[in-house]
Design an enzyme around this catalytic site. Structure first.
Site, mmCIF file in Angstrom:
data_model
loop_
_atom_site.group_PDB
_atom_site.id
_atom_site.type_symbol
_atom_site.label_atom_id
_atom_site.label_comp_id
_atom_site.label_asym_id
_atom_site.label_seq_id
_atom_site.Cartn_x
_atom_site.Cartn_y
_atom_site.Cartn_z
ATOM 1 C CG ASN A 45 -8.357 -32.673 -17.077
ATOM 2 O OD1 ASN A 45 -9.005 -33.486 -16.419
ATOM 3 N ND2 ASN A 45 -8.517 -31.363 -16.937
ATOM 4 C CG HIS A 46 -9.247 -31.142 -23.597
ATOM 5 N ND1 HIS A 46 -8.012 -31.763 -23.661
ATOM 6 C CD2 HIS A 46 -9.842 -31.413 -24.800
ATOM 7 C CE1 HIS A 46 -7.866 -32.351 -24.818
ATOM 8 N NE2 HIS A 46 -8.981 -32.167 -25.536
ATOM 9 C CB ILE A 47 -14.763 -32.578 -21.151
ATOM 10 C CG1 ILE A 47 -15.064 -31.711 -19.924
ATOM 11 C CG2 ILE A 47 -14.104 -33.878 -20.750
ATOM 12 C CD1 ILE A 47 -16.085 -32.325 -18.992
ATOM 13 C CB SER A 84 -15.933 -40.791 -17.594
ATOM 14 O OG SER A 84 -17.159 -41.029 -16.932
ATOM 15 C CE1 TYR A 126 -17.859 -36.390 -20.166
ATOM 16 C CE2 TYR A 126 -18.915 -38.365 -19.293
ATOM 17 C CZ TYR A 126 -17.897 -37.424 -19.245
ATOM 18 O OH TYR A 126 -16.921 -37.531 -18.283
ATOM 19 C CB ALA A 171 -20.676 -41.584 -27.873
ATOM 20 C CE LYS A 202 -14.769 -38.102 -20.911
ATOM 21 N NZ LYS A 202 -13.439 -37.451 -20.848
ATOM 22 C CB THR A 209 -15.134 -30.716 -11.283
ATOM 23 O OG1 THR A 209 -16.183 -31.321 -12.051
ATOM 24 C CG2 THR A 209 -13.974 -31.697 -11.147
ATOM 25 C CD GLU A 210 -17.417 -23.338 -11.201
ATOM 26 O OE1 GLU A 210 -18.064 -22.481 -11.838
ATOM 27 O OE2 GLU A 210 -16.252 -23.157 -10.781
#
Length: 292
Positions: free
Chosen positions: A119-121, A170, A183, A185, A187, A220-221
């Site tokens: 789940n990290h980015i 995403s 980003y 690219a 995904k 999300t924040e």
């Protein structure tokens, strides 16, 4: 007849997709009781919410994120909510040693693993692409290569348990949007790799499921901070999104689409009217402040 086929075939495909994606399936929280789960990016946002849902379902949790103080607080909250057990390891996902460290902890503590939730980015600005190739390379390392590394390390245990891999991706990995080229690219890379890996596992008769989560704008924040000033649409709730991901993972679904209606409409538009979809997507954005 040619025109009729051009119209009818996409409509038939849309109807079949709607049927399969909407088919009612029985989900019971008991499915997660006692399951051994690693959650990356667990200190905030969707990862944090998934950890809380899994804790209420009495799963065993191993959480990881960059910021130790935050992931420790999430772990403590998971214990309060009823997790069968909860541990954490802090670290950056671009570290080449972290995957083995996490899997060694799972082996030593639980003797195996049932579910890997990726789940990290990495951090990425929302702006016109400015030619910063090094940023693309760094983001690919965190958003893609580390997913491959974690999966490689986890597969032996997941094969033994006939477990699950959950990849939080995403809609930007299915159709391009403005101001997020690096980003997007990463995904697209996730989609290609894990879709191909799924085929190989099936051909090799390996009973490990892969669930790709195609998400839209979630509150999300980090997402709200990054895009709320340029995007016109309202974000969807992160707690509900997290629960849908867990539900899809427990049912071993091929994909989770959330929010479902808007994502389905986007994917359908990409197939039958891509230029119209691009125009609609552009109209949903303000130009970012290029001086910021």
């Amino acid at each position: 007849m040619g025109l009729l086929l051009k119209v009818c075939i996409p409509l038939l495909g849309a109807a079949l997709a709607f049927y399969f994606y909407s088919a009612s399936e029985d989900f019971n929280e008991e499915m997660l009781r006692g399951k051994r789960v690693i959650v990356t990016g667990a200190s905030s946002g969707i990862g944090e919410q998934m950890a809380y849902h899994l804790a209420r379902m009495e799963a065993h949790l191993l959480l990881t994120a960059r910021t130790e103080a935050r992931v420790q607080k999430v772990m403590e909250r998971c214990l309060e909510l009823g997790a069968a057990s909860a541990r954490y390891i802090s670290g950056s996902m671009d570290s080449p040693t972290l995957p083995e460290q996490l899997l060694r902890e799972a082996e030593n503590t639980w003797g195996g693993l049932d579910m890997l939730i990726l789940n990290h980015i990495g951090q990425s600005s929302v702006r016109f692409f400015d030619g910063d190739v090094e940023h693309v390379r760094q983001l690919m390392e965190i958003n893609f290569i580390s997913y491959v590394a974690m999966t490689t390390a986890a597969l032996p245990m997941l094969k033994e348990s006939e477990g699950s891999i959950v990849v939080v991706s995403s809609v930007a990995g299915r159709t391009g949007g403005p101001f997020i080229a690096p980003y997007s690219a990463t995904k697209f890379a996730l989609d290609g790799f894990f879709s191909s890996l799924r085929q190989e596992l099936i051909m090799d008769k390996v009973n490990v499921s892969i669930t790709l989560c195609i998400l839209g704008y979630i509150n999300t924040e980090s997402a709200v901070r990054a895009v709320s000033h340029i995007i016109r649409s309202a974000p969807a709730p992160k707690d509900e999104c997290a629960l849908e991901i867990i539900r899809g993972a427990a049912l071993r679904q091929r994909e989770v689409l959330y929010p479902p209606l808007s994502i389905r409409a986007t994917l359908l538009g990409r197939s039958i009217a891509p230029e119209l979809l691009d125009s609609i997507v552009r109209s949903n954005f303000h130009r970012p402040n290029t001086t910021a």
